[in-house]
Scaffold this active site. Sequence first.
Site, PDB file in Angstrom:
ATOM      1  CB  CYS A  53      37.642  36.583  38.888  1.00 55.45           C
ATOM      2  SG  CYS A  53      36.353  37.429  39.802  1.00 55.45           S
ATOM      3  CD  GLU A  75      41.545  33.603  35.399  1.00 51.23           C
ATOM      4  OE1 GLU A  75      42.664  34.146  35.445  1.00 51.23           O
ATOM      5  OE2 GLU A  75      40.564  34.011  36.039  1.00 51.23           O
ATOM      6  CE  LYS A  92      47.411  50.184  35.846  1.00 49.89           C
ATOM      7  NZ  LYS A  92      46.914  50.262  34.509  1.00 49.89           N
ATOM      8  CD  GLU A 149      39.258  39.592  46.385  1.00 47.94           C
ATOM      9  OE1 GLU A 149      38.993  38.500  45.844  1.00 47.94           O
ATOM     10  OE2 GLU A 149      39.027  39.821  47.577  1.00 47.94           O
ATOM     11  N   GLY A 197      43.319  41.335  39.860  1.00 53.85           N
ATOM     12  CA  GLY A 197      43.878  41.044  38.540  1.00 53.85           C
ATOM     13  C   GLY A 197      44.365  39.608  38.502  1.00 53.85           C
ATOM     14  CB  SER A 198      46.541  37.890  36.101  1.00 53.93           C
ATOM     15  OG  SER A 198      47.680  38.719  36.203  1.00 53.93           O
ATOM     16  CB  THR A 199      47.293  34.110  39.846  1.00 59.19           C
ATOM     17  OG1 THR A 199      45.941  33.914  40.281  1.00 59.19           O
ATOM     18  CG2 THR A 199      48.235  33.417  40.812  1.00 59.19           C
ATOM     19  CD  GLU A 200      52.378  36.384  34.412  1.00 60.47           C
ATOM     20  OE1 GLU A 200      51.337  36.213  33.744  1.00 60.47           O
ATOM     21  OE2 GLU A 200      53.475  36.686  33.900  1.00 60.47           O
ATOM     22  N   GLY A 250      49.503  39.560  40.519  1.00 65.78           N
ATOM     23  CA  GLY A 250      49.243  39.649  41.964  1.00 65.78           C
ATOM     24  C   GLY A 250      50.405  39.125  42.787  1.00 65.78           C
TER      25      GLY A 250
HETATM   26  P1  NAP Z   1      46.273  41.821  34.920  1.00 68.47           P
HETATM   27  O1  NAP Z   1      46.939  41.664  33.618  1.00 68.47           O
HETATM   28  O2  NAP Z   1      46.864  41.179  36.113  1.00 68.47           O
HETATM   29  O3  NAP Z   1      46.137  43.406  35.142  1.00 68.47           O
HETATM   30  C1  NAP Z   1      45.458  43.916  36.264  1.00 68.47           C
HETATM   31  C2  NAP Z   1      45.961  45.317  36.528  1.00 68.47           C
HETATM   32  O4  NAP Z   1      47.333  45.250  36.917  1.00 68.47           O
HETATM   33  C3  NAP Z   1      45.898  46.247  35.322  1.00 68.47           C
HETATM   34  O5  NAP Z   1      45.528  47.538  35.748  1.00 68.47           O
HETATM   35  C4  NAP Z   1      47.341  46.226  34.824  1.00 68.47           C
HETATM   36  O6  NAP Z   1      47.677  47.385  34.089  1.00 68.47           O
HETATM   37  C5  NAP Z   1      48.083  46.183  36.153  1.00 68.47           C
HETATM   38  N1  NAP Z   1      49.468  45.717  36.085  1.00 68.47           N
HETATM   39  C6  NAP Z   1      50.042  44.928  35.154  1.00 68.47           C
HETATM   40  N2  NAP Z   1      51.360  44.734  35.455  1.00 68.47           N
HETATM   41  C7  NAP Z   1      51.605  45.422  36.598  1.00 68.47           C
HETATM   42  C8  NAP Z   1      52.758  45.623  37.407  1.00 68.47           C
HETATM   43  N3  NAP Z   1      53.938  45.077  37.100  1.00 68.47           N
HETATM   44  N4  NAP Z   1      52.655  46.375  38.522  1.00 68.47           N
HETATM   45  C9  NAP Z   1      51.459  46.928  38.862  1.00 68.47           C
HETATM   46  N5  NAP Z   1      50.340  46.804  38.117  1.00 68.47           N
HETATM   47  C10 NAP Z   1      50.403  46.045  37.005  1.00 68.47           C
HETATM   48  O7  NAP Z   1      44.746  41.328  34.861  1.00 68.47           O
HETATM   49  P2  NAP Z   1      43.645  41.676  33.779  1.00 68.47           P
HETATM   50  O8  NAP Z   1      43.978  40.964  32.517  1.00 68.47           O
HETATM   51  O9  NAP Z   1      43.423  43.143  33.734  1.00 68.47           O
HETATM   52  O10 NAP Z   1      42.343  41.030  34.452  1.00 68.47           O
HETATM   53  C11 NAP Z   1      42.019  39.687  34.329  1.00 68.47           C
HETATM   54  C12 NAP Z   1      42.465  38.926  35.559  1.00 68.47           C
HETATM   55  O11 NAP Z   1      41.883  39.503  36.726  1.00 68.47           O
HETATM   56  C13 NAP Z   1      41.982  37.482  35.551  1.00 68.47           C
HETATM   57  O12 NAP Z   1      43.003  36.654  36.027  1.00 68.47           O
HETATM   58  C14 NAP Z   1      40.815  37.494  36.530  1.00 68.47           C
HETATM   59  O13 NAP Z   1      40.530  36.254  37.122  1.00 68.47           O
HETATM   60  C15 NAP Z   1      41.289  38.489  37.531  1.00 68.47           C
HETATM   61  N6  NAP Z   1      40.164  39.024  38.285  1.00 68.47           N
HETATM   62  C16 NAP Z   1      40.013  38.644  39.601  1.00 68.47           C
HETATM   63  C17 NAP Z   1      38.899  39.080  40.322  1.00 68.47           C
HETATM   64  C18 NAP Z   1      38.696  38.678  41.756  1.00 68.47           C
HETATM   65  O14 NAP Z   1      37.943  39.359  42.437  1.00 68.47           O
HETATM   66  N7  NAP Z   1      39.307  37.620  42.239  1.00 68.47           N
HETATM   67  C19 NAP Z   1      37.961  39.904  39.708  1.00 68.47           C
HETATM   68  C20 NAP Z   1      38.161  40.258  38.367  1.00 68.47           C
HETATM   69  C21 NAP Z   1      39.267  39.819  37.663  1.00 68.47           C
HETATM   70  P3  NAP Z   1      47.579  47.401  32.474  1.00 68.47           P
HETATM   71  O15 NAP Z   1      46.141  47.284  32.142  1.00 68.47           O
HETATM   72  O16 NAP Z   1      48.128  48.722  32.103  1.00 68.47           O
HETATM   73  O17 NAP Z   1      48.395  46.241  31.999  1.00 68.47           O
END
Ligand code: NAP
Length: 497
Positions: A291, A390, A181, A257, A235-238, A240
């Site tokens: 990230c 962040e 997804k 991650e 994705g985000s810590t929240e 995750g």
């Molecule tokens: P996000 O809001 O956590 O979303 C990540 C993914 O999770 C999206 O596909 C989102 O779908 C999905 N999602 C949201 N709610 C969900 C739920 N309840 N159940 C399952 N999936 C759900 O993060 P983002 O804004 O896309 O990305 C930015 C974050 O990613 C930052 O915190 C960044 O630091 C982190 N990141 C970490 C790394 C690493 O390797 N450590 C690399 C890149 C980014 P939708 O798009 O449909 O909401």
Amino acid sequence: MTTDTTAYDLFIDGEFVASDEDERIDVEYPYDGTTWATVPSGTTADVDRAVDAARRAFADETWAELLPSERAAVLEDVADAIDEHADELAELETRQNGKLIREMSSQMGGLGEWFRYYAGQCRTLEGRTIPAESKDGQLFTHVKKEPYGVVGAVTPWNSPLLLTVFKLAPALAAGCTFVHKPSSYTPVSALRFAEILHEEGGLPAGVYNVVTGAGSVVGDALVNHDDIDKVAFTGSTEVGRRISADAGESLIPASLELGGKSPNIIFPSADLDNATNGVIKGIFAATGQTCLAGSRVFVHEEIADEFVDRFVERATDIDLGDPMDPETEMGPVAFRDQWETDVSYIETGVEEGATLEFGGDQPDDLPGECFLQPTILTDVENDMTVAQEEIFGPVASVLTFSDEAEVLELANDSQFGLAAGIWTEEMRQAHRVADALEAGTIWVNEYRTLSFNAPFGGYKDSGLGRENGLEGLEAYLQEKTVWFDLSGTVDDPFKLG
Ligand code: NAP
């Protein structure tokens, strides 16, 4: 603004298929706000179909049962197919999130190497024998590695395909099959990627499936599906944390991650030209939407004034513009909500006592509503919001320190532990500081470099597990221990032995 749009379908069981429902998601080019594609807003029934396809591909002889060298050969073909389409994939990535074509071209040009590396690992996948001591050593005990099964992967918008490949390449090498997804902001490249991998790379149907749609619907249905065996999330810590709890409830492993607030530390002996470039690379490359962003810049008080002068001068010169132009150095923020988040953090920083040294606003000569100047906040204290949370935008918080012990305490005083940079010409100091920093990746006199063969992942709230390298493959394998009795007798049935 709407222009000609391309309508994509879901990719399930080796082909494009319509979603269960008609609702669609618009995909915009952040540079000017034009809608250029739509994808299905998938449903839980779509997830069921995709998991079913992945389960069948795992269970029959099309993937997991191939000889490792046969799987490796397919992965090498996949790598060649990616190389062939690198320019097209780079353009799709840039159109989705506004990241620079110059960065996306090199990312997509290098993506095939992940598959070649894991094809090599796949060919050398071996178990081991154990000299078990029970029954006076009259046992032949071996450990074999087996794939987990069906992987449910959820990815973010900032480096959509690269972060997918961190998971997909080792998962496929291990023999797993995959349901993905992608982020709702960047869903197109994954759909086209799946088509290329099957049609030109020769992946058997059902091995890699893509279901687009809302995280709260498709993502939630996928990670809670009772027929997946492992979750891989970036994705985000929240989010995750929540996904980790869901996986815990299903008792399946989850690699995570997550976010970061990485320190980039400049000591007095540093080469200040390199350090300034490294700080720019850490926070303004990719418009700070990484990230790994080196968003907390710690500079020794002896060189702080000189560094800030150079940093502001370099930031002033950054060329903002169309990310499709190879000369552009900084593109827009990926979408308006993120822009508003960034600006609100800048305002909070100033309210809490930081000085807005440069930036903070939308330049008035650029289109759309997503451009934000590279922004530098000074006089930041480590307990301020802009030093702890962040932001995920082009906002650098500059802090000062007086000695090594102080900066280590400040740098480690964070919920995150993804990465850190150290700028010093004193190698003993570099080793000491690298050992003491709580982070999964440390760069000395560089910032923001990665490779397919170097493990990557977070300490603390930045994640669980590692991607890339040998560790990245292990994440998709489980061990089976097989005992053969060579003694020929089973005597005391009431004794463990
Ligand atoms: P996000 O809001 O956590 O979303 C990540 C993914 O999770 C999206 O596909 C989102 O779908 C999905 N999602 C949201 N709610 C969900 C739920 N309840 N159940 C399952 N999936 C759900 O993060 P983002 O804004 O896309 O990305 C930015 C974050 O990613 C930052 O915190 C960044 O630091 C982190 N990141 C970490 C790394 C690493 O390797 N450590 C690399 C890149 C980014 P939708 O798009 O449909 O909401």
